[in-house]
Design an enzyme around this catalytic site. Structure first.
Site, mmCIF file in Angstrom:
data_model
loop_
_atom_site.group_PDB
_atom_site.id
_atom_site.type_symbol
_atom_site.label_atom_id
_atom_site.label_comp_id
_atom_site.label_asym_id
_atom_site.label_seq_id
_atom_site.Cartn_x
_atom_site.Cartn_y
_atom_site.Cartn_z
ATOM 1 N N TYR A 153 0.753 -1.282 -0.063
ATOM 2 C CA TYR A 153 -0.090 0.023 -0.084
ATOM 3 C C TYR A 153 0.845 1.185 0.180
ATOM 4 O O TYR A 153 0.579 2.245 -0.801
ATOM 5 C CB TYR A 153 -0.934 -0.098 1.114
ATOM 6 C CG TYR A 153 -1.740 1.149 1.353
ATOM 7 C CD1 TYR A 153 -3.064 1.310 0.442
ATOM 8 C CD2 TYR A 153 -1.519 2.027 2.262
ATOM 9 C CE1 TYR A 153 -3.791 2.151 0.749
ATOM 10 C CE2 TYR A 153 -2.394 3.211 2.536
ATOM 11 C CZ TYR A 153 -3.720 3.146 1.726
ATOM 12 O OH TYR A 153 -4.337 4.302 1.880
ATOM 13 N N ALA A 156 2.600 1.783 -3.447
ATOM 14 C CA ALA A 156 1.685 2.348 -4.303
ATOM 15 C C ALA A 156 1.647 3.697 -4.071
ATOM 16 O O ALA A 156 1.464 4.658 -5.039
ATOM 17 C CB ALA A 156 0.339 1.826 -4.249
HETATM 18 P P1 NAI Z 1 -13.447 3.426 1.126
HETATM 19 O O1 NAI Z 1 -13.084 1.946 1.209
HETATM 20 O O2 NAI Z 1 -14.313 3.705 2.240
HETATM 21 O O3 NAI Z 1 -13.770 3.749 -0.071
HETATM 22 C C1 NAI Z 1 -13.148 3.510 -1.524
HETATM 23 C C2 NAI Z 1 -13.995 3.517 -2.557
HETATM 24 O O4 NAI Z 1 -13.395 3.140 -3.800
HETATM 25 C C3 NAI Z 1 -15.226 2.492 -2.309
HETATM 26 O O5 NAI Z 1 -16.372 3.378 -2.852
HETATM 27 C C4 NAI Z 1 -14.843 1.427 -3.592
HETATM 28 O O6 NAI Z 1 -15.830 0.891 -4.066
HETATM 29 C C5 NAI Z 1 -14.070 2.152 -4.469
HETATM 30 N N1 NAI Z 1 -13.192 1.205 -5.187
HETATM 31 C C6 NAI Z 1 -12.154 0.512 -4.731
HETATM 32 N N2 NAI Z 1 -11.958 -0.269 -5.637
HETATM 33 C C7 NAI Z 1 -12.101 0.446 -6.754
HETATM 34 C C8 NAI Z 1 -11.893 0.222 -8.156
HETATM 35 N N3 NAI Z 1 -11.098 -0.713 -8.693
HETATM 36 N N4 NAI Z 1 -12.437 1.061 -9.290
HETATM 37 C C9 NAI Z 1 -13.382 2.007 -8.932
HETATM 38 N N5 NAI Z 1 -13.613 2.189 -7.432
HETATM 39 C C10 NAI Z 1 -13.154 1.278 -6.570
HETATM 40 O O7 NAI Z 1 -11.787 4.044 1.419
HETATM 41 P P2 NAI Z 1 -11.465 5.661 2.030
HETATM 42 O O8 NAI Z 1 -11.141 5.457 3.433
HETATM 43 O O9 NAI Z 1 -12.646 6.425 1.834
HETATM 44 O O10 NAI Z 1 -10.249 5.781 1.165
HETATM 45 C C11 NAI Z 1 -10.184 6.739 0.053
HETATM 46 C C12 NAI Z 1 -9.002 6.854 -0.431
HETATM 47 O O11 NAI Z 1 -8.341 7.563 0.720
HETATM 48 C C13 NAI Z 1 -8.367 5.944 -0.959
HETATM 49 O O12 NAI Z 1 -7.353 6.019 -2.118
HETATM 50 C C14 NAI Z 1 -7.072 5.667 0.482
HETATM 51 O O13 NAI Z 1 -6.170 4.646 -0.050
HETATM 52 C C15 NAI Z 1 -7.065 6.990 0.769
HETATM 53 N N6 NAI Z 1 -6.682 7.053 2.131
HETATM 54 C C16 NAI Z 1 -7.512 6.704 3.094
HETATM 55 C C17 NAI Z 1 -6.896 6.830 4.425
HETATM 56 C C18 NAI Z 1 -7.993 6.302 5.762
HETATM 57 O O14 NAI Z 1 -7.389 6.372 6.673
HETATM 58 N N7 NAI Z 1 -9.241 5.860 5.581
HETATM 59 C C19 NAI Z 1 -5.883 7.127 4.947
HETATM 60 C C20 NAI Z 1 -4.840 7.635 3.762
HETATM 61 C C21 NAI Z 1 -5.417 7.580 2.361
#
Ligand code: NAI
Length: 259
Positions: A153, A156
């Site tokens: 992760y 990436a």
């Molecule tokens: P989440 O899991 O709640 O939401 C991610 C969304 O992306 C989901 O709706 C999912 O269906 C969609 N998704 C997953 N794979 C996909 C694909 N192949 N094509 C299209 N859509 C896809 O995640 P969250 O926490 O809202 O994270 C959002 C972004 O923020 C991500 O890039 C994550 O790496 C980043 N992030 C999150 C952190 C956290 O603590 N929650 C910390 C740092 C970064």
């Protein structure tokens, strides 16, 4: 006056979590949201909650270049332009280095790095013909610090942070403004999946503000970077992390809250 009136704004992974909060915040500033997610039903439900009659909810797998091309074509066919991309779709990961399989590694890179590249390139091609656009990539503190379990992760997300800099250098001449947000620990479904009780306690100790952030706190930063006010902010990574990145030694008289 709303800051993003009429701007067509694509948010990948916008069905829930940080992406949904960003779509909501962009909409409240007047943008026309396009919510694209591998969870198409979730994208539709998310859009229904935004009071955006011109908005779109579309299915995409960011790791599939043909799917990304279809997505961007559909947006241009409907709206004739694309002003904002928030490149947010991603999957979590918490696998110790010695246990990372080729499958875990490849899937994590395919979605979080290659997928972000596919989306950014397809959108930038449209924006370059318009000679304007805003791109905000969503990376992570895990791309800057060596967190336990964050081998695939973090690699990436570090790659995405570097890609942001190259995009900023190459796309400036086309009027495309590119930046990066690195969220710290944010309370979402992904965090619930990836962070066990020990991880949560460790974060709360190491974060000067002693708490996880909210999706809305990332959304506020995204709105700023998508607005005119950020026009000279370029190639920058904005950490939104309660001070986690910058903290050194911390002496606490009391333990930080565990949840
Ligand atoms: P989440 O899991 O709640 O939401 C991610 C969304 O992306 C989901 O709706 C999912 O269906 C969609 N998704 C997953 N794979 C996909 C694909 N192949 N094509 C299209 N859509 C896809 O995640 P969250 O926490 O809202 O994270 C959002 C972004 O923020 C991500 O890039 C994550 O790496 C980043 N992030 C999150 C952190 C956290 O603590 N929650 C910390 C740092 C970064």
């Amino acid at each position: 006056m709303r800051r993003l009136e009429g701007k067509v704004a694509l948010v990948t992974g916008g069905a829930r979590g940080i992406g949904l909060a960003i779509a909501r915040a962009l909409r409240s500033e007047g943008a026309v949201p396009v919510i694209a997610d591998i969870n198409e039903q979730g994208a539709r439900e998310a859009l229904a909650g935004l009071d955006a009659p011109d908005g779109m909810a579309l299915s995409v797998d960011v790791a599939d270049q043909a799917s990304v091309t279809s997505l961007v074509d559909a947006i241009v066919a409907r709206h004739g332009r694309l002003d904002i991309l928030v490149n947010n779709a991603g999957i979590g990961g918490n696998t110790p280095f010695l246990d990372i399989t080729a499958e875990v590694w490849n899937r994590t890179i395919a979605i979080n790095l290659t997928g972000a590249f596919f989306v950014a390139q397809a959108c930038a091609r449209v924006m370059s013909t318009q000679r304007s656009g805003k791109i905000v990539n969503i990376a992570s503190l895990s791309g800057q610090r060596g967190g336990h379990g964050r081998g695939a992760y973090g690699a990436a997300k570090a790659g995405l942070e570097l890609l942001t800099k190259v995009m900023a250098v190459e796309l400036a001449e086309f009027g495309i403004n590119v930046n990066n947000i690195a969220p710290g620990a944010i309370e979402t479904e992904m965090a619930k999946f990836a962070h066990d009780a020990a991880t949560r306690a460790a974060y709360n100790y190491l974060i000067p503000m002693t708490r996880y952030g909210t999706p809305e706190e990332i959304a506020d930063a995204a709105v700023f970077l998508c607005s005119e006010e950020a026009r000279y902010v370029h190639g920058h990574t904005l950490n939104v992390d309660g001070g986690f990145r910058e903290a050194g030694l911390m002496f606490r008289s009391k333990a930080a809250p565990s949840a």
